[in-house]
Design a protein around this motif. Structure first.
Motif, short mmCIF file in Angstrom:
data_model
loop_
_atom_site.label_atom_id
_atom_site.label_comp_id
_atom_site.label_asym_id
_atom_site.label_seq_id
_atom_site.Cartn_x
_atom_site.Cartn_y
_atom_site.Cartn_z
N ARG A 233 -7.21 -0.01 -9.39
CA ARG A 233 -6.31 -1.31 -9.87
C ARG A 233 -5.36 -1.61 -8.57
O ARG A 233 -5.06 -2.76 -8.40
CB ARG A 233 -5.36 -0.55 -10.90
N GLY A 234 -4.88 -0.54 -7.78
CA GLY A 234 -4.09 -0.70 -6.82
C GLY A 234 -4.76 -1.60 -5.71
O GLY A 234 -4.24 -2.54 -5.07
N THR A 235 -6.03 -1.21 -5.44
CA THR A 235 -6.62 -2.15 -4.14
C THR A 235 -6.97 -3.30 -4.66
O THR A 235 -7.14 -4.32 -3.81
CB THR A 235 -7.89 -1.12 -3.71
N TYR B 12 0.81 -1.48 0.11
CA TYR B 12 -0.05 -0.13 -0.18
C TYR B 12 0.85 1.43 0.15
O TYR B 12 0.35 2.29 -0.67
CB TYR B 12 -1.04 0.16 1.38
N ALA C 181 1.80 2.15 -3.71
CA ALA C 181 0.97 2.22 -4.48
C ALA C 181 0.28 3.64 -4.15
O ALA C 181 0.01 4.44 -5.14
CB ALA C 181 -0.08 1.22 -4.15
#
Length: 204
Positions: free
Chosen positions: A101-103, A79, A82
Protein backbone atom coordinates in the motif's frame (compact mmCIF):
# COMPACT_ATOMS: atom_id res chain seq x y z
CA UNK A 1 27.83 55.27 9.72
CA UNK A 2 24.21 54.14 9.43
CA UNK A 3 23.53 50.41 9.22
CA UNK A 4 22.28 49.59 5.72
CA UNK A 5 19.87 46.67 5.76
CA UNK A 6 18.56 44.95 2.70
CA UNK A 7 14.79 45.01 2.71
CA UNK A 8 13.17 41.77 1.59
CA UNK A 9 9.58 42.09 0.47
CA UNK A 10 7.42 39.15 1.66
CA UNK A 11 5.20 39.62 -1.37
CA UNK A 12 8.19 39.52 -3.70
CA UNK A 13 9.53 36.38 -1.99
CA UNK A 14 6.12 34.73 -2.24
CA UNK A 15 5.87 35.58 -5.94
CA UNK A 16 9.37 34.20 -6.55
CA UNK A 17 8.50 30.95 -4.76
CA UNK A 18 5.34 30.61 -6.81
CA UNK A 19 7.31 31.17 -10.01
CA UNK A 20 9.84 28.48 -9.03
CA UNK A 21 7.05 26.04 -8.21
CA UNK A 22 5.33 26.73 -11.54
CA UNK A 23 8.56 26.27 -13.51
CA UNK A 24 9.31 22.98 -11.75
CA UNK A 25 5.77 21.69 -12.26
CA UNK A 26 5.82 22.50 -15.98
CA UNK A 27 9.30 21.03 -16.39
CA UNK A 28 8.26 17.83 -14.63
CA UNK A 29 5.24 17.52 -16.91
CA UNK A 30 7.32 18.09 -20.05
CA UNK A 31 10.11 15.71 -18.97
CA UNK A 32 7.53 13.02 -18.19
CA UNK A 33 5.69 13.44 -21.50
CA UNK A 34 8.51 14.10 -24.00
CA UNK A 35 11.63 12.93 -22.20
CA UNK A 36 14.42 15.02 -20.73
CA UNK A 37 16.48 15.03 -23.94
CA UNK A 38 13.65 16.47 -26.03
CA UNK A 39 12.88 19.41 -23.77
CA UNK A 40 14.73 22.73 -23.80
CA UNK A 41 14.81 25.54 -21.28
CA UNK A 42 12.88 27.58 -23.84
CA UNK A 43 10.16 24.90 -23.85
CA UNK A 44 9.93 25.06 -20.06
CA UNK A 45 9.82 28.84 -20.10
CA UNK A 46 7.04 28.87 -22.68
CA UNK A 47 4.98 26.36 -20.71
CA UNK A 48 5.40 28.39 -17.51
CA UNK A 49 4.71 31.69 -19.29
CA UNK A 50 8.04 33.26 -18.36
CA UNK A 51 11.25 34.21 -20.14
CA UNK A 52 14.11 31.75 -20.44
CA UNK A 53 16.31 34.05 -18.35
CA UNK A 54 13.72 33.82 -15.58
CA UNK A 55 14.06 30.04 -15.60
CA UNK A 56 17.84 30.27 -15.24
CA UNK A 57 17.59 32.94 -12.54
CA UNK A 58 14.90 31.12 -10.58
CA UNK A 59 15.90 27.44 -10.74
CA UNK A 60 19.03 27.18 -12.87
CA UNK A 61 19.89 24.98 -15.85
CA UNK A 62 17.92 22.03 -17.15
CA UNK A 63 20.13 19.68 -15.12
CA UNK A 64 19.49 21.80 -12.01
CA UNK A 65 15.76 21.55 -12.64
CA UNK A 66 15.94 17.76 -12.85
CA UNK A 67 17.92 17.66 -9.61
CA UNK A 68 15.20 19.69 -7.91
CA UNK A 69 12.54 17.31 -9.26
CA UNK A 70 14.47 14.36 -7.80
CA UNK A 71 14.78 16.06 -4.42
CA UNK A 72 11.09 16.95 -4.37
CA UNK A 73 10.02 13.43 -5.31
CA UNK A 74 12.12 11.88 -2.54
CA UNK A 75 10.82 14.40 -0.02
CA UNK A 76 7.15 14.04 -0.97
CA UNK A 77 7.17 10.25 -1.24
CA UNK A 78 6.58 10.01 2.52
CA UNK A 79 8.86 6.98 2.77
CA UNK A 80 10.19 7.81 6.24
CA UNK A 81 6.77 7.94 7.86
CA UNK A 82 5.60 4.86 5.93
CA UNK A 83 8.63 2.80 6.95
CA UNK A 84 8.28 3.84 10.58
CA UNK A 85 4.71 2.51 10.57
CA UNK A 86 5.74 -0.69 8.80
CA UNK A 87 8.54 -1.41 11.26
CA UNK A 88 6.00 -1.37 14.08
CA UNK A 89 3.86 -4.14 12.56
CA UNK A 90 4.05 -7.59 14.21
CA UNK A 91 3.61 -10.11 11.36
CA UNK A 92 5.12 -10.67 7.90
CA UNK A 93 1.66 -10.58 6.33
CA UNK A 94 0.85 -7.20 7.84
CA UNK A 95 4.27 -5.85 6.87
CA UNK A 96 3.89 -6.85 3.22
CA UNK A 97 0.34 -5.55 2.98
CA UNK A 98 1.43 -2.17 4.35
CA UNK A 99 4.49 -2.17 2.09
CA UNK A 100 2.37 -2.79 -0.99
CA UNK A 101 0.00 0.00 0.00
CA UNK A 102 2.76 2.44 0.92
CA UNK A 103 4.92 1.94 -2.16
CA UNK A 104 1.83 2.10 -4.36
CA UNK A 105 0.94 5.46 -2.79
CA UNK A 106 4.46 6.82 -3.26
CA UNK A 107 4.74 5.70 -6.87
CA UNK A 108 1.23 6.79 -7.79
CA UNK A 109 1.48 10.27 -6.28
CA UNK A 110 4.99 10.82 -7.67
CA UNK A 111 4.29 9.20 -11.02
CA UNK A 112 5.22 12.20 -13.18
CA UNK A 113 8.48 12.70 -11.32
CA UNK A 114 9.36 9.02 -11.71
CA UNK A 115 8.62 9.19 -15.43
CA UNK A 116 10.75 12.32 -15.76
CA UNK A 117 13.66 10.60 -14.02
CA UNK A 118 13.40 7.30 -15.88
CA UNK A 119 13.17 8.97 -19.29
CA UNK A 120 16.20 11.12 -18.46
CA UNK A 121 18.53 8.22 -17.66
CA UNK A 122 19.55 7.29 -21.25
CA UNK A 123 20.57 10.86 -22.14
CA UNK A 124 21.60 12.37 -18.82
CA UNK A 125 25.28 13.29 -18.50
CA UNK A 126 25.53 11.01 -15.45
CA UNK A 127 22.57 8.67 -15.52
CA UNK A 128 23.87 6.12 -12.96
CA UNK A 129 24.51 8.84 -10.38
CA UNK A 130 21.06 10.33 -11.04
CA UNK A 131 19.38 6.96 -10.51
CA UNK A 132 21.40 6.32 -7.36
CA UNK A 133 20.39 9.71 -6.00
CA UNK A 134 16.74 9.12 -6.82
CA UNK A 135 16.54 5.61 -5.35
CA UNK A 136 19.11 5.30 -2.54
CA UNK A 137 16.67 6.16 0.24
CA UNK A 138 14.01 3.89 -1.32
CA UNK A 139 16.39 0.92 -1.43
CA UNK A 140 17.60 1.62 2.08
CA UNK A 141 14.02 1.62 3.34
CA UNK A 142 13.32 -1.73 1.68
CA UNK A 143 16.45 -3.17 3.29
CA UNK A 144 15.14 -2.07 6.68
CA UNK A 145 11.82 -3.75 5.92
CA UNK A 146 13.62 -6.94 4.88
CA UNK A 147 15.42 -7.05 8.23
CA UNK A 148 12.14 -6.49 10.06
CA UNK A 149 10.50 -9.34 8.14
CA UNK A 150 13.15 -11.67 9.52
CA UNK A 151 12.54 -10.39 13.04
CA UNK A 152 8.78 -10.95 12.91
CA UNK A 153 8.89 -14.47 11.56
CA UNK A 154 9.65 -14.65 7.85
CA UNK A 155 11.37 -18.05 7.28
CA UNK A 156 15.14 -17.46 7.56
CA UNK A 157 16.10 -20.45 5.42
CA UNK A 158 14.59 -19.11 2.20
CA UNK A 159 16.50 -15.89 1.54
CA UNK A 160 19.10 -13.78 3.28
CA UNK A 161 18.13 -10.27 4.40
CA UNK A 162 19.92 -8.82 1.37
CA UNK A 163 18.21 -11.23 -1.01
CA UNK A 164 14.86 -10.36 0.58
CA UNK A 165 15.62 -6.66 0.08
CA UNK A 166 16.49 -7.37 -3.56
CA UNK A 167 13.19 -9.17 -4.08
CA UNK A 168 11.26 -6.35 -2.43
CA UNK A 169 12.96 -3.97 -4.85
CA UNK A 170 11.96 -6.20 -7.77
CA UNK A 171 8.32 -6.24 -6.69
CA UNK A 172 7.84 -2.87 -5.01
CA UNK A 173 10.52 -0.67 -6.59
CA UNK A 174 9.52 1.98 -9.17
CA UNK A 175 10.30 -0.20 -12.18
CA UNK A 176 8.16 -3.04 -10.79
CA UNK A 177 5.14 -0.78 -10.48
CA UNK A 178 5.83 0.80 -13.86
CA UNK A 179 6.08 -2.55 -15.61
CA UNK A 180 2.58 -3.53 -14.54
CA UNK A 181 0.79 -0.16 -14.62
CA UNK A 182 2.41 1.65 -17.55
CA UNK A 183 3.79 -1.07 -19.80
CA UNK A 184 1.01 -3.61 -19.28
CA UNK A 185 -1.96 -1.39 -18.46
CA UNK A 186 -2.85 -2.80 -15.06
CA UNK A 187 -4.81 -0.69 -12.61
CA UNK A 188 -3.00 0.45 -9.47
CA UNK A 189 -5.47 -1.55 -7.39
CA UNK A 190 -4.81 -4.76 -9.30
CA UNK A 191 -1.05 -4.25 -9.22
CA UNK A 192 -1.10 -3.66 -5.46
CA UNK A 193 -3.13 -6.79 -4.83
CA UNK A 194 -1.06 -9.10 -7.02
CA UNK A 195 2.33 -7.77 -5.89
CA UNK A 196 1.30 -8.24 -2.28
CA UNK A 197 0.10 -11.79 -2.98
CA UNK A 198 3.32 -12.60 -4.82
CA UNK A 199 5.49 -11.32 -1.97
CA UNK A 200 3.47 -13.17 0.66
CA UNK A 201 3.66 -16.44 -1.28
CA UNK A 202 7.43 -16.13 -1.61
CA UNK A 203 8.36 -14.78 1.81
CA UNK A 204 5.73 -16.08 4.21
Amino acid sequence: MPDKRVYVSPLREKAAAQTRALILAEAEQLFAERGYGRVTVADIAAAAGVASKTVFASVGSKADILDRIVDKAVSLSGYQEAVARILALPTPEAVLQALARGTRAGNETQFKAQEAILKALPVHENGPALWERATAAYRGALHDVAGHLRQVGAPPHRYSVQETADLLWLWFGPTGWRTLVVENGWSWDRAEKVLCQTARAALC
